[in-house]
Design a protein around this motif. Structure first.
Motif, PDB file in Angstrom:
ATOM      1  N   GLY A 196      33.287  33.568  53.720  1.00 30.01           N
ATOM      2  CA  GLY A 196      32.606  33.492  52.435  1.00 30.01           C
ATOM      3  C   GLY A 196      33.249  32.466  51.520  1.00 30.01           C
ATOM      4  N   PHE A 197      34.585  32.438  51.555  1.00 28.16           N
ATOM      5  CA  PHE A 197      35.301  31.495  50.719  1.00 28.16           C
ATOM      6  C   PHE A 197      35.016  30.050  51.169  1.00 28.16           C
ATOM      7  CE2 PHE A 197      39.108  28.841  50.523  1.00 28.16           C
ATOM      8  CZ  PHE A 197      39.162  28.659  49.152  1.00 28.16           C
ATOM      9  N   LEU A 198      35.038  29.836  52.480  1.00 24.10           N
ATOM     10  CA  LEU A 198      34.770  28.487  52.992  1.00 24.10           C
ATOM     11  C   LEU A 198      33.358  28.057  52.609  1.00 24.10           C
ATOM     12  CD1 LEU A 198      36.383  28.469  56.543  1.00 24.10           C
ATOM     13  CD2 LEU A 198      37.189  27.360  54.460  1.00 24.10           C
ATOM     14  N   TRP A 199      32.409  28.995  52.718  1.00 25.33           N
ATOM     15  CA  TRP A 199      31.036  28.670  52.365  1.00 25.33           C
ATOM     16  C   TRP A 199      30.932  28.308  50.880  1.00 25.33           C
ATOM     17  CZ3 TRP A 199      26.834  26.834  54.043  1.00 25.33           C
ATOM     18  CH2 TRP A 199      25.647  26.960  53.302  1.00 25.33           C
ATOM     19  N   GLY A 200      31.595  29.111  50.044  1.00 29.60           N
ATOM     20  CA  GLY A 200      31.582  28.834  48.615  1.00 29.60           C
ATOM     21  C   GLY A 200      32.187  27.475  48.309  1.00 29.60           C
ATOM     22  N   SER A 201      33.287  27.182  48.983  1.00 26.98           N
ATOM     23  CA  SER A 201      33.965  25.918  48.770  1.00 26.98           C
ATOM     24  C   SER A 201      33.081  24.746  49.198  1.00 26.98           C
ATOM     25  CB  SER A 201      35.277  25.945  49.550  1.00 26.98           C
ATOM     26  OG  SER A 201      35.909  24.735  49.492  1.00 26.98           O
TER      27      SER A 201
ATOM     28  N   ALA B 290      44.826  35.290  38.770  1.00 29.13           N
ATOM     29  CA  ALA B 290      45.043  33.868  39.014  1.00 29.13           C
ATOM     30  C   ALA B 290      44.329  33.432  40.287  1.00 29.13           C
ATOM     31  CB  ALA B 290      46.535  33.565  39.112  1.00 29.13           C
ATOM     32  N   ALA B 291      44.314  34.340  41.294  1.00 29.63           N
ATOM     33  CA  ALA B 291      43.612  34.021  42.534  1.00 29.63           C
ATOM     34  C   ALA B 291      42.116  33.891  42.276  1.00 29.63           C
ATOM     35  CB  ALA B 291      43.883  35.099  43.584  1.00 29.63           C
ATOM     36  N   LEU B 292      41.574  34.809  41.461  1.00 32.33           N
ATOM     37  CA  LEU B 292      40.148  34.732  41.132  1.00 32.33           C
ATOM     38  C   LEU B 292      39.850  33.411  40.427  1.00 32.33           C
ATOM     39  CD1 LEU B 292      37.328  36.002  40.786  1.00 32.33           C
ATOM     40  CD2 LEU B 292      38.113  36.961  38.633  1.00 32.33           C
ATOM     41  N   GLY B 293      40.715  33.042  39.479  1.00 30.85           N
ATOM     42  CA  GLY B 293      40.517  31.781  38.766  1.00 30.85           C
ATOM     43  C   GLY B 293      40.534  30.595  39.705  1.00 30.85           C
ATOM     44  N   GLY B 294      41.504  30.588  40.625  1.00 31.72           N
ATOM     45  CA  GLY B 294      41.600  29.480  41.576  1.00 31.72           C
ATOM     46  C   GLY B 294      40.380  29.410  42.464  1.00 31.72           C
TER      47      GLY B 294
ATOM     48  N   PRO C 168      30.871  26.659  43.353  1.00 28.06           N
ATOM     49  CA  PRO C 168      29.951  25.773  42.638  1.00 28.06           C
ATOM     50  C   PRO C 168      29.860  26.088  41.150  1.00 28.06           C
ATOM     51  CG  PRO C 168      28.833  26.887  44.449  1.00 28.06           C
ATOM     52  CD  PRO C 168      30.194  27.443  44.377  1.00 28.06           C
ATOM     53  N   GLY C 169      30.015  25.075  40.335  1.00 22.31           N
ATOM     54  CA  GLY C 169      29.672  25.180  38.922  1.00 22.31           C
ATOM     55  C   GLY C 169      30.647  25.880  38.006  1.00 22.31           C
ATOM     56  N   THR C 170      31.722  26.499  38.540  1.00 22.85           N
ATOM     57  CA  THR C 170      32.640  27.211  37.664  1.00 22.85           C
ATOM     58  C   THR C 170      34.048  26.661  37.786  1.00 22.85           C
ATOM     59  OG1 THR C 170      32.841  28.843  39.417  1.00 22.85           O
ATOM     60  CG2 THR C 170      31.418  29.408  37.581  1.00 22.85           C
ATOM     61  N   LEU C 171      34.776  26.693  36.673  1.00 30.29           N
ATOM     62  CA  LEU C 171      36.163  26.240  36.653  1.00 30.29           C
ATOM     63  C   LEU C 171      36.915  27.117  35.667  1.00 30.29           C
ATOM     64  CD1 LEU C 171      37.959  23.546  37.477  1.00 30.29           C
ATOM     65  CD2 LEU C 171      37.671  23.086  35.069  1.00 30.29           C
ATOM     66  N   ALA C 172      37.946  27.812  36.159  1.00 34.10           N
ATOM     67  CA  ALA C 172      38.654  28.738  35.281  1.00 34.10           C
ATOM     68  C   ALA C 172      39.743  28.011  34.503  1.00 34.10           C
ATOM     69  CB  ALA C 172      39.264  29.859  36.103  1.00 34.10           C
ATOM     70  N   ALA C 173      40.026  28.505  33.320  1.00 36.15           N
ATOM     71  CA  ALA C 173      41.122  27.962  32.513  1.00 36.15           C
ATOM     72  C   ALA C 173      42.022  29.107  32.078  1.00 36.15           C
ATOM     73  CB  ALA C 173      40.573  27.198  31.314  1.00 36.15           C
ATOM     74  N   GLY C 174      42.355  29.972  33.014  1.00 32.23           N
ATOM     75  CA  GLY C 174      43.257  31.062  32.711  1.00 32.23           C
ATOM     76  C   GLY C 174      42.608  32.144  31.867  1.00 32.23           C
ATOM     77  N   CYS C 175      43.441  33.012  31.292  1.00 30.27           N
ATOM     78  CA  CYS C 175      42.963  34.153  30.535  1.00 30.27           C
ATOM     79  C   CYS C 175      43.454  34.103  29.109  1.00 30.27           C
ATOM     80  CB  CYS C 175      43.496  35.441  31.156  1.00 30.27           C
ATOM     81  SG  CYS C 175      42.419  36.081  32.409  1.00 30.27           S
TER      82      CYS C 175
ATOM     83  N   ALA D 152      27.581  35.780  40.339  1.00 33.43           N
ATOM     84  CA  ALA D 152      28.509  35.171  41.288  1.00 33.43           C
ATOM     85  C   ALA D 152      29.947  35.488  40.884  1.00 33.43           C
ATOM     86  CB  ALA D 152      28.290  33.666  41.342  1.00 33.43           C
ATOM     87  N   ILE D 153      30.230  35.373  39.581  1.00 33.01           N
ATOM     88  CA  ILE D 153      31.590  35.653  39.118  1.00 33.01           C
ATOM     89  C   ILE D 153      31.930  37.118  39.343  1.00 33.01           C
ATOM     90  CG2 ILE D 153      33.096  35.709  37.111  1.00 33.01           C
ATOM     91  CD1 ILE D 153      31.652  33.273  36.051  1.00 33.01           C
ATOM     92  N   ALA D 154      30.982  38.013  39.006  1.00 36.95           N
ATOM     93  CA  ALA D 154      31.233  39.444  39.181  1.00 36.95           C
ATOM     94  C   ALA D 154      31.465  39.778  40.653  1.00 36.95           C
ATOM     95  CB  ALA D 154      30.056  40.244  38.628  1.00 36.95           C
ATOM     96  N   GLN D 155      30.711  39.109  41.527  1.00 39.75           N
ATOM     97  CA  GLN D 155      30.855  39.371  42.959  1.00 39.75           C
ATOM     98  C   GLN D 155      32.234  38.940  43.461  1.00 39.75           C
ATOM     99  OE1 GLN D 155      28.142  37.187  45.389  1.00 39.75           O
ATOM    100  NE2 GLN D 155      28.765  38.200  47.256  1.00 39.75           N
ATOM    101  N   GLU D 156      32.681  37.741  42.999  1.00 35.93           N
ATOM    102  CA  GLU D 156      34.012  37.272  43.390  1.00 35.93           C
ATOM    103  C   GLU D 156      35.073  38.254  42.923  1.00 35.93           C
ATOM    104  OE1 GLU D 156      34.966  35.069  45.464  1.00 35.93           O
ATOM    105  OE2 GLU D 156      32.835  34.652  45.735  1.00 35.93           O
ATOM    106  N   GLU D 157      34.881  38.754  41.698  1.00 34.20           N
ATOM    107  CA  GLU D 157      35.872  39.680  41.151  1.00 34.20           C
ATOM    108  C   GLU D 157      35.969  40.935  42.014  1.00 34.20           C
ATOM    109  OE1 GLU D 157      35.200  40.930  37.158  1.00 34.20           O
ATOM    110  OE2 GLU D 157      37.191  41.821  37.002  1.00 34.20           O
TER     111      GLU D 157
END
Lengths: 153, 98, 307, 105
Positions: free
Chosen positions: A62-67, A102-106, A112-119, A138-143
């Motif tokens: 899933g991660f590879l696909w997302g990437s 931090a892992a979720l942010g990375g 696609p389309g998201t970039l985290a800047a910490g909390c 998508a974000i909720a699913q990753e979480e």
């Protein structure tokens, strides 16, 4: 404590073998290096719960696909005459703690389309390329995926 | 088709795709309008480019040890990318780094 | 590949020019970091992967941290951007002269294999299989011994800059970071892997490109990251063990060199024992180089409590 | 094969060269820093190509470069924190910058 030590020792041994190509005369060096790496890693990252390594492996595709789709998405925009960006910020409350956040942010930064800047104040700050696109789920699913990896003792 | 030819074609296709993503990352870095959008381009496209390049070249590796090292290199680059993207974005949100 | 080499040379010159003559300190430093990556590529193209490894570790890892830290400090002191693009003519003239002499020296080199055949011939007697390690730690051990002492001297020279004269306090400022933030997370994950890579480079040095300096630099980078991520307090010089770590490498090198006098002369390692002696020197030297470089990058003490 | 690798190397170097434009023009420090990051990633890619061309040790150089790729950026964010020894995440972000939407479940 012991399972954590064994898991880390296994992981670092695998890295050592990747580095040396399992050269037999590197094994003595390797044993010392792995022991030192385990000690350092326990000092830097004391085990607080169990990390489910197998489940982590299950998340790799899933991660590879997302990437891949993340790369395709920016590549398409970069090559188009008009990138079609509507950049903006969103903030999300997150219950994830410590390294998981931090892992979720990375991970989000490679999707696609998201970039985290910490909390800040318990909210994850996310920059999105297109504020019109639906990224909330998508974000909720990753979480949820990341949360399923660790299991606090 | 012989196995060697197949490996060669896979290498060319994958490394060529890798180059395309590198170029896309650079184009994004040059074309996108603001700092944060540019950071998107860089983080996602370049690491995909490196991954495809490494995968393509892995078909030419003399042994499994080299393949393992290629994988390790890509993993380290991913870890660095995920960290740098967040840190630089956050620093640019503060006062100093804009 | 001629096109590639030509393009690489052009980029190196452009990056160097931008770093030296471009306006703005921050830009100059970033160009210097970029220059390090390009130079590492050039060393690989020149068939000198040992130097490329050292450049990648020092240039990409440590000098970036050092110089960016210096720029940040100048900016906080309100003293940044004193650089104008005005050319300092005496310096330019002197640099041009040295450059011209180097070009002349390169052009007048006699074509030929150089010293490589001579080294290859004597290699079996040196105790190691990597000719570069053989030269550095056996054939020209003097050079390496003095270099390790120079590194130590540089650190000692840095120490009197300690704020308030408290040179025994912890090195550098007191670093801190959000305990469960991105920076700390990175600082928890990477150092153990860096430790493995550093040890691997030392091990590899006996057979292939690698060695104490390259390995020590990677270990130093790991240590600097641990401190910068706020996870480990920087050591202070009051601790005898850290002082021992600093001098152990050059000290053991010197001691084994003196022991060599029993076999015919200072720093002459007998073939039968050479491998073990070189390995021992490399390992201990790695530790000393790592600690010395890390303390240099962290900087002189700024009054925080020692470990 | 070697011709293809040479083409690949020149293309990648071109991509790297374009990133130098961003280092020069900025405008922000973050822009210059991320362009340097791109040069690092392209450098790792180029080293892999040189390895495939037969320079065996280039793989280890690529490994070291990838391992330490983030260190300069870490130094950068530390240096741009308030006291030069902190972490950007400790500092509250500029609220005018993130006046975007809040998402609450």
């Amino acid at each position: 404590m012991l399972p954590a030590i064994l898991k880390r020792a296994g992981l670092f041994s695998a890295i050592w073998i990747m580095l040396t190509g399992a050269a037999p005369d590197a094994l003595a060096f390797g044993a010392a290096a792995v022991a030192a790496a385990v000690w350092l890693s326990l000092r830097l990252l004391p085990p607080v719960g169990t990390v489910r390594l197998l489940r982590m492996l299950a998340l790799v595709p899933g991660f590879l696909w997302g990437s891949l789709s993340g790369g395709l998405d920016v590549a398409r925009r970069a090559f188009r005459p008009r990138p079609g960006l509507r950049p903006g910020w969103v903030t999300f409350p997150t219950r994830l703690g410590g390294g998981a956040r931090a892992a979720l942010g990375g991970e989000l930064s490679l999707m696609p389309g998201t970039l985290a800047a910490g909390c800040s104040d318990g909210r994850l700050i996310v920059h999105v390329l297109d504020t019109g696109a639906g990224f909330d789920q998508a974000i909720a699913q990753e979480e949820r995926r990341i949360a399923s990896l660790s299991h606090r003792a | 088709m012989t196995l060697d030819l197949l490996r060669l074609l896979l290498t060319i296709a994958l490394t060529g795709a890798g180059l395309v993503f590198y170029v896309a990352g650079t184009l994004g870095l040059l074309r996108f309008p603001d700092t944060f959008s540019r950071l998107h381009a860089l983080t996602k496209a370049d690491n995909l480019g490196l991954g495809l390049l490494a995968l393509g070249l892995a078909f030419q590796a003399p042994g499994w040890a080299e393949v393992a090292k290629l994988a390790l290199i890509w993993l380290l680059a991913l870890l660095a990318a995920g960290t740098v993207a967040q840190l630089v974005a956050r620093a640019a949100l503060g006062r100093g780094a804009r | 590949m001629a096109v590639f080499d030509l393009a690489l040379c052009t980029l190196i010159l452009l990056a160097a020019l931008a770093a030296v003559a471009g306006p703005g300190l921050f830009r100059a430093v970033v160009f210097f970091v970029v220059y390090g990556v390009l130079i590492a590529l050039a060393w690989v193209r020149l068939g000198a992967p040992d130097v490329a490894l050292a450049e990648a570790a020092i240039g990409a890892g440590l000098t970036g941290v050092l110089l960016l830290g210096a720029v940040g400090r100048l900016s906080r002191a309100g003293a940044d951007e004193p650089l104008t693009s005005r050319i300092d003519w005496p310096v330019a003239l002197a640099a041009g002269l040295v450059g011209a002499m180097l070009v002349w020296a390169v052009l007048s080199l006699a074509p030929g294999p150089g010293l490589a055949p001579a080294v290859a011939e004597i290699l079996p007697q040196t105790g190691v299989e990597n000719p570069v390690t053989a030269v550095l730690l056996n054939l020209r051990a003097w050079d390496t011994l003095l270099e390790s002492v120079v590194l130590l001297a540089a650190l000692i020279g840095l120490w009197p800059l300690a704020r308030g004269g408290a040179w025994q306090a912890a090195a550098g400022p007191v670093h801190h970071a959000l305990p469960d933030g991105v920076l700390a997370g990175f600082g928890r994950l990477l150092p153990p892997v860096a430790l493995l890579v550093g040890v691997y480079l030392v091990w590899a040095g006996a057979y292939q490109p690698g060695g104490a300096f390259q390995g020590g630099t990677v270990l130093a980078a790991a240590g600097v990251l641990c401190v910068m991520a706020g996870l480990v307090r920087a050591p202070g010089m009051a601790a005898p063990l850290w002082r021992l770590a600093l001098v152990a490498g050059p000290g053991l090198f010197l001691a084994l060199g003196v022991a060599g006098m029993a076999f015919g002369g200072f720093l002459l390692f007998p073939t039968a024992l050479a491998k073990g002696m070189i390995l021992a020197i490399e390992m201990v030297l790695t530790l000393s180089i790592a600690v010395t470089l890390a303390l240099m990058v962290l900087g002189p003490p700024e009054g925080g409590g020692a470990q | 094969m070697s011709t293809w690798l040479a083409v690949l190397a020149v293309g990648l170097l071109g991509s790297l060269a374009a990133a130098l434009w961003r280092v020069w023009h900025g405008p922000g420090q973050a822009d210059r820093m991320m362009a340097a990051q791109l040069v690092g990633t392209a450098g790792v890619g180029l080293l892999l190509i040189l390895w495939a061309m037969g320079e065996r040790a280039a793989l280890d150089v690529a490994l070291v470069l990838a391992l330490l790729a983030a260190l300069a950026a870490v130094g950068f964010v530390k240096a741009s924190s308030v006291d030069g020894a902190g972490d950007p995440e400790e500092e509250a972000p500029d609220p005018s910058m993130i006046k975007g939407r809040r998402h609450d479940p």
